[in-house]
Design a protein around this motif. Sequence first.
Motif, PDB file in Angstrom:
ATOM      1  N   VAL A   1     -44.981 -57.881  17.284  1.00  0.00           N
ATOM      2  CA  VAL A   1     -45.918 -58.939  17.649  1.00  0.00           C
ATOM      3  C   VAL A   1     -45.352 -60.297  17.252  1.00  0.00           C
ATOM      4  O   VAL A   1     -45.458 -61.278  17.997  1.00  0.00           O
ATOM      5  CB  VAL A   1     -47.291 -58.714  16.990  1.00  0.00           C
ATOM      6  CG1 VAL A   1     -48.244 -59.870  17.324  1.00  0.00           C
ATOM      7  CG2 VAL A   1     -47.890 -57.397  17.446  1.00  0.00           C
ATOM      8  N   HIS A   2     -44.727 -60.384  16.085  1.00  0.00           N
ATOM      9  CA  HIS A   2     -44.080 -61.635  15.676  1.00  0.00           C
ATOM     10  C   HIS A   2     -43.003 -62.043  16.674  1.00  0.00           C
ATOM     11  O   HIS A   2     -42.813 -63.241  16.957  1.00  0.00           O
ATOM     12  CB  HIS A   2     -43.475 -61.490  14.280  1.00  0.00           C
ATOM     13  CG  HIS A   2     -44.489 -61.609  13.175  1.00  0.00           C
ATOM     14  ND1 HIS A   2     -45.101 -62.798  12.852  1.00  0.00           N
ATOM     15  CD2 HIS A   2     -44.996 -60.667  12.319  1.00  0.00           C
ATOM     16  CE1 HIS A   2     -45.941 -62.617  11.848  1.00  0.00           C
ATOM     17  NE2 HIS A   2     -45.904 -61.333  11.507  1.00  0.00           N
ATOM     18  N   ALA A   3     -42.307 -61.059  17.228  1.00  0.00           N
ATOM     19  CA  ALA A   3     -41.272 -61.357  18.232  1.00  0.00           C
ATOM     20  C   ALA A   3     -41.894 -61.957  19.487  1.00  0.00           C
ATOM     21  O   ALA A   3     -41.335 -62.886  20.093  1.00  0.00           O
ATOM     22  CB  ALA A   3     -40.498 -60.084  18.577  1.00  0.00           C
ATOM     23  N   ILE A   4     -43.076 -61.455  19.881  1.00  0.00           N
ATOM     24  CA  ILE A   4     -43.781 -62.016  21.047  1.00  0.00           C
ATOM     25  C   ILE A   4     -44.210 -63.447  20.746  1.00  0.00           C
ATOM     26  O   ILE A   4     -44.033 -64.353  21.566  1.00  0.00           O
ATOM     27  CB  ILE A   4     -44.999 -61.139  21.396  1.00  0.00           C
ATOM     28  CG1 ILE A   4     -44.548 -59.771  21.913  1.00  0.00           C
ATOM     29  CG2 ILE A   4     -45.872 -61.839  22.448  1.00  0.00           C
ATOM     30  CD1 ILE A   4     -45.694 -58.785  22.107  1.00  0.00           C
ATOM     31  N   LEU A   5     -44.767 -63.672  19.550  1.00  0.00           N
ATOM     32  CA  LEU A   5     -45.213 -65.015  19.177  1.00  0.00           C
ATOM     33  C   LEU A   5     -44.068 -66.009  19.186  1.00  0.00           C
ATOM     34  O   LEU A   5     -44.226 -67.168  19.588  1.00  0.00           O
ATOM     35  CB  LEU A   5     -45.856 -64.976  17.784  1.00  0.00           C
ATOM     36  CG  LEU A   5     -47.213 -64.264  17.686  1.00  0.00           C
ATOM     37  CD1 LEU A   5     -47.617 -64.084  16.230  1.00  0.00           C
ATOM     38  CD2 LEU A   5     -48.277 -65.051  18.425  1.00  0.00           C
TER      39      LEU A   5
END
Length: 450
Positions: A316-320
Amino acid sequence: MSFSYTPSTICAIATAPGRGGVGVVRVSGRDLLPFAQAISGGKTPKPRYATYTDFYAADGSAIDNGLLLYFPGPNSFTGEDVIELQGHGGPVVMKMLVSRCLQLGARLAEPGEFTKRAFLNDKLDLAQAESVADLIDAASESAAKSALKSLKGAFSHEIHTLVDELINLRMLVEATLDFPEEDIDFLEKADAVGRLRRLRGQLQKVQATAKQGALLREGMHVVLVGQPNVGKSSLMNALAGDDIAIVTDIAGTTRDTVREEIVIDGVPVHIIDTAGLRDTNDVVEKIGIERTWQAVERADVALVLADSRDGLVPEVHAILAKLPPRLPRVHVFNKVDLSGGQVGRSEQDGHPVVHLSARTHAGVDDLRALLLEMIGYSGDSEGVFLARERHLDAIARAADHLGLAEADWQMVEIFAEELRMAQNSLSEITGKFTPDDLLGVIFSRFCIGK
């Protein structure tokens, strides 16, 4: 305004395509009484009264029967003579009536040409003319009411009031140009700066109202992003109040963008459910992921979904990290019904957070309210008139010119010029200084028959 056109008789079907109980053919031009007599078999219709009659072909045979209404100019919608033929709403009958009108010398109307003629004949100003299309296209009851306010002149009245105040201030300022040795003292005694500040305050109020109207017209675009199987499709269905997207426990079910328009407190919201973002060798899923990022670029708000049982995992951090920096985002932790978490709103790392359950709808209302807050919608549509992007641009330019006028008010020539530029910007809204090519673009987007 320099725009001109060659008058001619135009006609078009004014009702929606398809079959219906009633179909209307509209005609506009000069001296249409002989036209009305020819198509009604010699009857002379009484102005602004409905005349029941047959509509006749060139050989004298009846095409249809119905009501003929005759509105002599200038007391008509277009300012010219207008005829309406109200017959039965079958496509073949409508086509036959239009063909008869063409035989009598009319030509097919261009999109928006009836409303354009109303504008050119001073029956409507440009803001009112645009509201005709906005009323037809309104996506919510609030938008329709606001469009009607604009059509009746509420927006134009606000702009005319501002322009009149500007003209009075310009007269005061430009009168001092002939007496340069006394100009500053004269402007101070006349409270020119005070009048300008009050004018700026009035413009700010109009600007705020116009922004609310633009939201009612344009709505907001919300994109749902996240890993597969975190509940994006379920949340879309919960927001829409219907089973729009397919929901399964299989990761990667959504392989393409799914779009739906809903209404939240009168504001159209365009929701885009996207393919789950992950590394994949599936060719179809890869295409869906590419379209996801295209939807993200066009969005107003991103809802970044995560499973509340897992939190913000590295994926999810990678998407953000990949989201455009300018794009507002909301962290949505779904499935609190499974994690036992607390439903509600909070904040994390400077971004709003909503904990909810898309399956049970708990917390979904909190998300709806947050979305309206993020776009600055006050929730009160009373008194709001519908506005377009070009209106907002013109108001913003006028505000900039007034700001420069106040900053340089002691340089009278610059003061006067900035006031003139502000007036021209506002006058673009009602059409007084609108370029001809812009008129063509505006009316070409109308439907035929309006």
